[in-house]
Design an enzyme around this catalytic site. Structure first.
Site, PDB file in Angstrom:
ATOM      1  N   GLY A 143     -11.356 -36.380 -23.633  1.00  0.00           N
ATOM      2  CA  GLY A 143     -10.617 -35.870 -24.779  1.00  0.00           C
ATOM      3  C   GLY A 143     -10.353 -34.375 -24.649  1.00  0.00           C
ATOM      4  O   GLY A 143     -10.187 -33.841 -23.546  1.00  0.00           O
ATOM      5  N   SER A 144     -10.382 -33.690 -25.761  1.00  0.00           N
ATOM      6  CA  SER A 144     -10.006 -32.271 -25.784  1.00  0.00           C
ATOM      7  C   SER A 144     -11.019 -31.343 -25.108  1.00  0.00           C
ATOM      8  O   SER A 144     -10.731 -30.164 -24.899  1.00  0.00           O
ATOM      9  CB  SER A 144      -9.795 -31.817 -27.234  1.00  0.00           C
ATOM     10  N   THR A 145     -12.205 -31.868 -24.750  1.00  0.00           N
ATOM     11  CA  THR A 145     -13.178 -31.006 -24.063  1.00  0.00           C
ATOM     12  C   THR A 145     -12.685 -30.615 -22.672  1.00  0.00           C
ATOM     13  O   THR A 145     -13.243 -29.697 -22.058  1.00  0.00           O
ATOM     14  CB  THR A 145     -14.555 -31.695 -23.949  1.00  0.00           C
TER      15      THR A 145
END
Length: 615
Positions: free
Chosen positions: A321-323
């Site tokens: 995801g956004s990590t």
């Protein structure tokens, strides 16, 4: 006249018989002499050794297994003196009858008999074969008082115990009975007589160190088979004690915070790669396995849909995801696709030219104009859709590869997964399909084919914190041969990620700082009451894809189809010490579900620093 003739005939017959008898006696005596000569002269040494073998036996002495501790000397695995019921085959005339008598007396059950019959073939006749382990004091006393079973004895041994029950099970692992296949794998001489062997975790990784070195003892028995003397020829050498880098307090805190959930938390020292916390939930009790797991406990593990035995920290594969966005931002800066002043307008969605599909941002109303720092802090999808498209999948792949995605980290624990870092080549090989431009966009926000372990995320986040030092994570901190000094283990190797402009690190780190401290940062709630500075990145990873017009409503989905919550971060910002990665399966938003948990784990570490309890 007739009578004289009969006497002569009788004498003749008698003489013939005597001659035959003498010849027979002579031959018999000759054979006896030859046999005696053969026994006493020709094969004297052989039969002497055989005779002594009936009187003397050399048996292995199993060494005491090394203990396992955390970084603060808390015991994770140790040994306890226990007793087992054994049977020696050459002493027992009717084994089946003896086993049934033991069962009728209440000492064993059908499972013990079944296990004995299965294992008996692996032992020589003069070896004592375990029937039942870990007898209690009452059972031992009852047996010793009423022992009428020839060839059946009570023997002491060291029983492996895990005093913290399920805590840290995915790190420490467990031991269980050695199999025939495992006996072939390990040194036959040193594992002669071994009953247990490490099956998972540190117990398996460092099995030969923990096992120690076999000793030898000589036992002497009389004609009835009773032992009359025992001499140690070579003493056993106990296994090494292992000191791990993990902090048991942080482990227990993380496990408590994830109780009732499926997930993982990994904390790594950014200065040397030591793992402080490696938690996977749900956990299970390793003590179940030591003497053979019961059917009830085995079925409980096998039928659980939560798969407790899966070490999610090193084996679980998740979309990041956004990590992943800080790494993608660094790629854009390094490839001169963007600068720290570049901005992108986010209207709430992104479209490729001549493509109908919309690539939605998590914020429907959009973020407006955002630069690289804003895009990280606010987790703007549109910014990274656009950046990924401009980079292209090849450059995106090559830059993410620098952070070790798609490859094992090399941590000293078995079973690590490599993950997936997609590329055109990867898709052609694994899917036999061409790469599509839209797939580059979703890779740029950590969705699609890309899959990582929580450990990989922690290692990559640590590399951002220390500006490019990519460590091989380690769990073993120190070792000790019992009675000797503690020896520091070699630290994990590291490589330096090549960066053209050091300022690019600062831009990315500042974006992660604004995630916590910025007015629009997705984890701004974490900064309240912080006693240390923190940089981070929230993430929410989809388990399945949605069409442009579909709406995600968690309550209408099966629990295991809901989004995963993620958070990565490091602290302090100025002189980083630790980095963290957390994934909580199917709980939704990373900023509200994962980030607060991470904060509480980090608090344990810094509270210890404040109280000067660090090693």
């Amino acid at each position: 006249m007739q009578s004289i003739n009969n006497a002569q005939l009788e004498n003749k017959i008698l003489f013939s018989r005597l001659r035959l008898a003498l010849i027979f006696i002579f031959l018999l005596t000759t054979l006896l002499v030859i046999r005696i000569y053969n026994l006493q002269i020709v094969n004297h040494e052989y039969y002497l050794e055989e005779a002594l073998g009936n009187q003397m036996r050399t048996l292995p002495i199993t060494p005491s297994r090394g203990k396992i501790f955390d970084r603060y000397d808390n015991v994770l695995a140790t040994n306890k003196l226990a007793f087992r019921l054994t049977l020696t085959q050459e002493k027992t005339k009717n084994i089946a009858k003896t086993l049934q008598q033991l069962k009728q007396s209440g000492f064993i059950n059908d499972n013990n008999i079944k296990s004995f019959n299965k294992n008996a073939r692996r032992y020589q006749k003069f070896h004592s074969i375990p029937i039942k382990y870990n007898l209690n004091e009452t059972q031992v006393a009852k047996f010793l008082i009423s022992n009428a079973f020839i060839g059946v004895d009570i023997e002491p041994y060291f029983h492996r115990i895990y005093p913290n029950q399920g805590s840290s099970v995915h790190v420490v692992g467990y031991v269980s009975r050695i199999t025939k296949k495992e006996k072939l794998f390990y040194d036959k001489k040193n594992y002669l007589g071994a009953l247990f062997v490490g099956k998972t975790g540190i117990e398996k990784q460092y099995e030969t160190r923990l096992h120690g070195t076999n000793g030898l003892q000589q036992i002497e028995r009389n004609v009835s088979g009773r032992v009359i003397d025992t001499q140690v020829i070579k003493p056993a050498i106990a296994g090494e004690n292992l000191y791990l880098s993990i902090d048991l307090d942080m482990q227990k805190k993380a496990e408590t915070l994830l109780q009732g959930k499926r997930g993982s938390i990994v904390v790594i020292d950014v200065r040397n790669g030591e793992i402080l916390t490696l938690v996977s939930t749900p956990i299970y009790n390793p003590n179940w396995f030591v003497n053979g797991i019961s059917h009830a406990n085995y079925n409980q593990l096998q039928t659980s849909t939560n798969i407790p035995q899966l070490n999610r920290a090193v084996q679980g594969l998740y979309p990041p995801g956004s990590t992943i966005k800080p790494m993608v931002a660094l790629a854009g800066l390094e490839e001169n696709i963007i600068s720290n002043k570049s901005s992108t307008f986010c209207s709430g969605y992104y479209k490729l030219p001549n493509v109908k599909r919309k690539f939605n941002d998590w914020k429907k109303t959009g973020h407006g104009y955002v630069n690289v720092k804003d895009s990280i802090a606010q987790s703007c999808d549109v910014f990274f859709y656009d950046l990924a498209d401009k980079l292209g999948i090849d450059k995106l792949h090559d830059n993410l590869d620098l952070f070790n995605f798609g490859r094992k980290t090399g941590i000293d624990i078995p079973g690590e997964s490599a993950g997936i870092l997609p590329s055109k080549t990867w898709k052609n090989k694994n899917k036999n399909e061409p790469w599509y431009r839209g797939e580059t966009l979703i890779t740029g926000i950590g969705q699609g084919f890309i899959a990582v372990t929580p450990l990989q995320l922690a290692v990559a986040t640590a590399a951002i914190a220390n500006k490019g030092s990519l460590f091989r994570p380690t769990l073993l901190k120190n070792t000790q041969v019992p009675g000797n000094i503690i020896i520091e283990s070699k630290k994990g190797r590291h490589i330096q990620i090549p960066i053209k402009n050091i300022q690019n690190w600062e831009n990315v780190i500042d974006g992660m700082k604004q995630t916590i401290y910025g007015p629009k940062g997705t984890a701004r709630r974490l900064n309240k009451g912080l006693t240390y500075t923190l940089a981070g990145k929230t993430g929410t990873a989809q388990v399945f894809g949605l069409d442009a017009e579909e709406q995600y409503i968690a309550e209408k989905l099966d629990e295991k189809l809901r989004d995963h919550a993620l958070f990565t971060g490091f602290a302090p910002i100025e002189n980083p010490e630790i980095a963290i990665a957390i994934i909580v399966e199917n709980t939704g938003n990373g900023s509200s579900k994962a980030a607060p948990i991470a904060r509480q784990v980090l608090d344990v570490y810094f509270d210890k620093q404040l109280n000067n309890t660090s090693p």
